[in-house]
Design an enzyme around this catalytic site. Structure first.
Site, PDB file in Angstrom:
ATOM      1  CB  THR A   1      -3.703  -3.677 -13.094  1.00 41.36           C
ATOM      2  OG1 THR A   1      -3.909  -3.294 -14.467  1.00 41.36           O
ATOM      3  CG2 THR A   1      -2.374  -3.837 -12.578  1.00 41.36           C
TER       4      THR A   1
ATOM      5  CG  ASN B   1     -10.761  10.480 -14.379  1.00 49.38           C
ATOM      6  OD1 ASN B   1     -11.732  10.063 -14.874  1.00 49.38           O
ATOM      7  ND2 ASN B   1     -10.411   9.893 -13.363  1.00 49.38           N
TER       8      ASN B   1
ATOM      9  CB  SER C   1       4.733  -0.176 -16.409  1.00 50.58           C
ATOM     10  OG  SER C   1       3.837  -0.488 -15.359  1.00 50.58           O
TER      11      SER C   1
ATOM     12  CD  GLN D   1     -10.421  -0.783 -10.473  1.00 53.21           C
ATOM     13  OE1 GLN D   1     -11.322  -0.601  -9.787  1.00 53.21           O
ATOM     14  NE2 GLN D   1      -9.291  -0.562  -9.896  1.00 53.21           N
TER      15      GLN D   1
ATOM     16  CE1 TYR E   1     -11.316   8.868  -9.140  1.00 55.06           C
ATOM     17  CE2 TYR E   1     -10.166   6.828 -10.208  1.00 55.06           C
ATOM     18  CZ  TYR E   1     -11.263   7.911 -10.301  1.00 55.06           C
ATOM     19  OH  TYR E   1     -12.063   7.850 -11.267  1.00 55.06           O
TER      20      TYR E   1
ATOM     21  CE1 TYR F   1       0.131  -0.319 -10.143  1.00 51.31           C
ATOM     22  CE2 TYR F   1      -0.136  -0.218 -12.277  1.00 51.31           C
ATOM     23  CZ  TYR F   1      -0.592  -0.397 -11.325  1.00 51.31           C
ATOM     24  OH  TYR F   1      -2.066  -0.609 -10.864  1.00 51.31           O
ATOM     25  CG  HIS F   2       1.051  -2.669 -15.511  1.00 50.24           C
ATOM     26  ND1 HIS F   2       1.662  -1.549 -16.164  1.00 50.24           N
ATOM     27  CD2 HIS F   2      -0.284  -2.496 -15.245  1.00 50.24           C
ATOM     28  CE1 HIS F   2       0.462  -0.807 -16.386  1.00 50.24           C
ATOM     29  NE2 HIS F   2      -0.666  -1.151 -15.977  1.00 50.24           N
TER      30      HIS F   2
ATOM     31  CB  ILE G   1       0.515  -1.003   4.871  1.00 47.96           C
ATOM     32  CG1 ILE G   1       1.066  -0.859   3.440  1.00 47.96           C
ATOM     33  CG2 ILE G   1      -1.052  -0.371   5.194  1.00 47.96           C
ATOM     34  CD1 ILE G   1       0.161  -2.015   2.382  1.00 47.96           C
TER      35      ILE G   1
ATOM     36  CG  ASN H   1       4.458   1.594  -1.132  1.00 51.87           C
ATOM     37  OD1 ASN H   1       4.389   1.788  -0.132  1.00 51.87           O
ATOM     38  ND2 ASN H   1       3.344   2.016  -1.912  1.00 51.87           N
TER      39      ASN H   1
ATOM     40  CE  LYS I   1      -1.632  -2.652  -8.636  1.00 54.56           C
ATOM     41  NZ  LYS I   1      -2.209  -2.734  -7.363  1.00 54.56           N
TER      42      LYS I   1
ATOM     43  NE  ARG J   1       1.842   4.526 -20.564  1.00 53.48           N
ATOM     44  CZ  ARG J   1       1.035   4.296 -19.669  1.00 53.48           C
ATOM     45  NH1 ARG J   1       0.345   2.976 -19.512  1.00 53.48           N
ATOM     46  NH2 ARG J   1       0.621   5.363 -18.851  1.00 53.48           N
TER      47      ARG J   1
HETATM   48  N1  LIG Z   1      -7.701   3.841 -10.632  1.00 44.85           N
HETATM   49  C1  LIG Z   1      -7.496   2.887 -11.423  1.00 44.85           C
HETATM   50  O1  LIG Z   1      -7.663   3.253 -12.512  1.00 44.85           O
HETATM   51  C2  LIG Z   1      -7.029   1.625 -11.180  1.00 44.85           C
HETATM   52  C3  LIG Z   1      -6.877   0.471 -12.186  1.00 44.85           C
HETATM   53  C4  LIG Z   1      -6.513  -0.669 -11.832  1.00 44.85           C
HETATM   54  C5  LIG Z   1      -5.927  -0.863 -10.866  1.00 44.85           C
HETATM   55  N2  LIG Z   1      -5.835   0.291  -9.487  1.00 44.85           N
HETATM   56  C6  LIG Z   1      -5.492  -0.348  -8.386  1.00 44.85           C
HETATM   57  O2  LIG Z   1      -6.373   0.211  -7.400  1.00 44.85           O
HETATM   58  C7  LIG Z   1      -5.657   0.569  -6.242  1.00 44.85           C
HETATM   59  C8  LIG Z   1      -5.965   1.791  -5.872  1.00 44.85           C
HETATM   60  O3  LIG Z   1      -5.974   2.909  -6.762  1.00 44.85           O
HETATM   61  P1  LIG Z   1      -6.203   4.406  -6.731  1.00 44.85           P
HETATM   62  O4  LIG Z   1      -6.487   4.817  -7.995  1.00 44.85           O
HETATM   63  O5  LIG Z   1      -7.004   4.667  -5.527  1.00 44.85           O
HETATM   64  O6  LIG Z   1      -4.860   4.929  -6.162  1.00 44.85           O
HETATM   65  P2  LIG Z   1      -4.709   6.232  -5.272  1.00 44.85           P
HETATM   66  O7  LIG Z   1      -2.789   6.290  -5.238  1.00 44.85           O
HETATM   67  O8  LIG Z   1      -5.456   7.289  -5.267  1.00 44.85           O
HETATM   68  O9  LIG Z   1      -4.794   5.233  -3.732  1.00 44.85           O
HETATM   69  C9  LIG Z   1      -3.709   4.540  -3.018  1.00 44.85           C
HETATM   70  C10 LIG Z   1      -3.796   5.035  -1.599  1.00 44.85           C
HETATM   71  O10 LIG Z   1      -3.013   4.244  -0.956  1.00 44.85           O
HETATM   72  C11 LIG Z   1      -2.062   5.046  -0.156  1.00 44.85           C
HETATM   73  N3  LIG Z   1      -0.775   4.466  -0.183  1.00 44.85           N
HETATM   74  C12 LIG Z   1       0.257   4.081  -0.887  1.00 44.85           C
HETATM   75  N4  LIG Z   1       1.417   3.181  -0.353  1.00 44.85           N
HETATM   76  C13 LIG Z   1       0.846   3.020   1.163  1.00 44.85           C
HETATM   77  C14 LIG Z   1       1.463   2.384   2.330  1.00 44.85           C
HETATM   78  N5  LIG Z   1       2.633   1.861   2.133  1.00 44.85           N
HETATM   79  N6  LIG Z   1       0.770   2.624   3.495  1.00 44.85           N
HETATM   80  C15 LIG Z   1      -0.120   3.239   3.531  1.00 44.85           C
HETATM   81  N7  LIG Z   1      -1.027   3.749   2.379  1.00 44.85           N
HETATM   82  C16 LIG Z   1      -0.441   3.908   1.394  1.00 44.85           C
HETATM   83  C17 LIG Z   1      -1.547   6.324  -1.055  1.00 44.85           C
HETATM   84  O11 LIG Z   1      -1.422   7.291  -0.220  1.00 44.85           O
HETATM   85  C18 LIG Z   1      -3.077   6.508  -1.559  1.00 44.85           C
HETATM   86  O12 LIG Z   1      -3.811   7.406  -0.827  1.00 44.85           O
HETATM   87  C19 LIG Z   1      -4.083   0.455  -6.369  1.00 44.85           C
HETATM   88  O13 LIG Z   1      -3.455  -0.733  -5.940  1.00 44.85           O
HETATM   89  C20 LIG Z   1      -4.128   0.563  -8.065  1.00 44.85           C
HETATM   90  O14 LIG Z   1      -3.126  -0.354  -8.457  1.00 44.85           O
HETATM   91  C21 LIG Z   1      -6.393   1.254  -9.824  1.00 44.85           C
END
Ligand SMILES: NC(=O)c1ccc[n+]([C@@H]2O[C@H](COP(=O)([O-])OP(=O)(O)OC[C@H]3O[C@@H](n4cnc5c(N)ncnc54)[C@H](O)[C@@H]3O)[C@@H](O)[C@H]2O)c1
Length: 382
Positions: free
Chosen positions: A144, A240, A179, A208, A11, A181-182, A75, A118, A185, A326
């Protein structure tokens, strides 16, 4: 600069890649399509179908004449990642490649383990790849605001001075993720801080808030460049999701009282914040931590704003409170600082009725793609 974007199919990753490319930098992206695979497994997909990276980068070249290189790989596979670093010699690496969903991490032990493995192994590998191939490279890591939780004191940007028994010292601000996940982070931040102190890395950790939006200056040029847009319970961010609920006649679902306050930002501001961070790297041995939000709202305020915007387009919207799945405080103090990025030059795109109407109109174009079943899946923390 040579910019390496990990998670470049996501995203935020894909719009970031286009933005840096547009600004004249040499951009390489990496992704293993984890999110696309998770969508197949758990039955969700982007509202607007998104081409794969081969096709997205081809479309970008066709439209702008600029090249974005891409590698498909994981990665957490160190040999693969190290080869990418050796080939691309990045000045800056932007790390988005994580499992980014709190509900996903709470589905089961297996999903919790996948999130841990991961996110932590990925971050560790990046740190090693920097140390072994490009020690001056600036690591920009997406953290985050959820790392801080909702403490009953003001939230500074990353650090706090503590006076104890007549002495003072500076520490990472105490973190308490809501969570698993958090929590990964939080662990990422701790790990980066350790290696910054030990190996004198240069790093910026961006705390973020939830991001909203469906379009950026670059993506608006052609539908094939559109960011992914998820509205399901697992990967959709709150605003969203509310927009999609309003459009398809689903009630806007609020967890509990809806008095939970969080900081939010427009996807265009994510790109600006990451860009400003890249242009202002720290010295070796420094971890900059910035709070990456532009304004705060309660969940109820967001629902009311979406409802008003939808009504102005002739849609009747209902708001429904459901039992909070939650474990989180619903009534709490919330006073984060978020001044550094503005000081570096960020001019926020604040959440206006106009922006909401624009998002609603875009989602309406794809109304037939909405899968109502994926909006709510009933994932619980207990
Ligand atoms: N979108 C939000 O509102 C938001 C808010 C706070 C923090 N974040 C952080 O920002 C970052 C990006 O968020 P996003 O919304 O774009 O998420 P997203 O899931 O759309 O993008 C993450 C991408 O990383 C790829 N990925 C995951 N593990 C991988 C690996 N081991 N090797 C290669 N690729 C891998 C996924 O396929 C995905 O395309 C994340 O770390 C998320 O925690 C996002």
């Amino acid at each position: 600069m040579n910019i390496l974007i990990l998670g470049g199919d996501g995203y935020l990753g894909w719009p970031t890649a286009m933005h840096f490319s547009q600004m004249g930098h040499a951009v390489t992206v990496v992704d293993n399509y984890f999110k696309r695979h998770a969508g197949l497994e758990l039955d969700f997909e982007s509202l607007i179908a998104i081409p794969n990276l081969t096709r997205r980068t081809k479309a970008w070249k066709e439209i702008t004449g600029k090249e974005i290189k891409h590698y498909i790989g994981d990665i957490t596979d160190y040999n693969f990642l190290k080869d990418v670093f050796i080939t691309t010699q990045p000045d800056t690496v932007i790390h988005y490649a994580e499992q980014p969903s709190a509900p996903y991490s709470m589905i089961s032990r297996d999903k919790a383990a996948k999130t841990l493995q991961n996110n932590l192994t990925g971050t560790l590998n990046i740190i090693y790849a920097i140390k072994e191939t490009v020690p001056n490279c600036h690591l920009i890591k997406l953290g985050t605001m959820g790392e801080y939780g909702t403490p009953n004191i003001d939230i500074p940007e990353g650090y706090i001075d503590i006076a104890h028994n007549g002495k003072t010292d500076k520490f990472l601000f105490p973190r308490q993720g809501g969570s698993l996940y958090h929590t990964t982070k939080v662990q990422d931040t701790d790990m980066i801080w350790f290696y910054v102190r030990t190996w004198k890395l240069r790093a910026t950790d961006l705390m973020q808030g939830p991001v909203y939006g469906i379009s950026t200056d670059e993506s608006a040029q052609d539908v094939r460049l559109t960011p992914s847009f998820h509205y399901d319970e697992i990967f959709g961010t709150v605003l969203n999701r509310f927009i999609v609920q309003a459009v398809c006649g689903h009630p806007i679902t609020i967890y509990g009282k809806g008095t939970q306050i969080r900081g939010y930002l427009n996807i265009k501001d994510t790109l600006a914040c990451v860009y400003l961070s890249a242009m202002n790297p720290p010295e070796g041995g420094t971890l900059n931590i910035y709070n990456q939000i532009t304004e705060t709202f309660s969940v109820l305020e967001l629902a009311d704003k979406v409802s008003a915007a939808a009504k102005s387009l002739g849609y009747e919207v209902t708001i429904k409170h459901i039992e909070n799945p939650r474990i989180e405080k619903e009534e709490h103090y919330y006073n984060p600082t978020y001044t550094t990025l503005k000081g570096l030059g960020l001019t926020p795109n604040l959440l206006t009725n106009e922006i909401l109407v624009e998002m609603l109109k875009t989602v309406l174009l794809y109304k037939d793609n909405i899968s109502v079943d994926s909006i709510f899946k009933g994932i619980k923390w207990k």
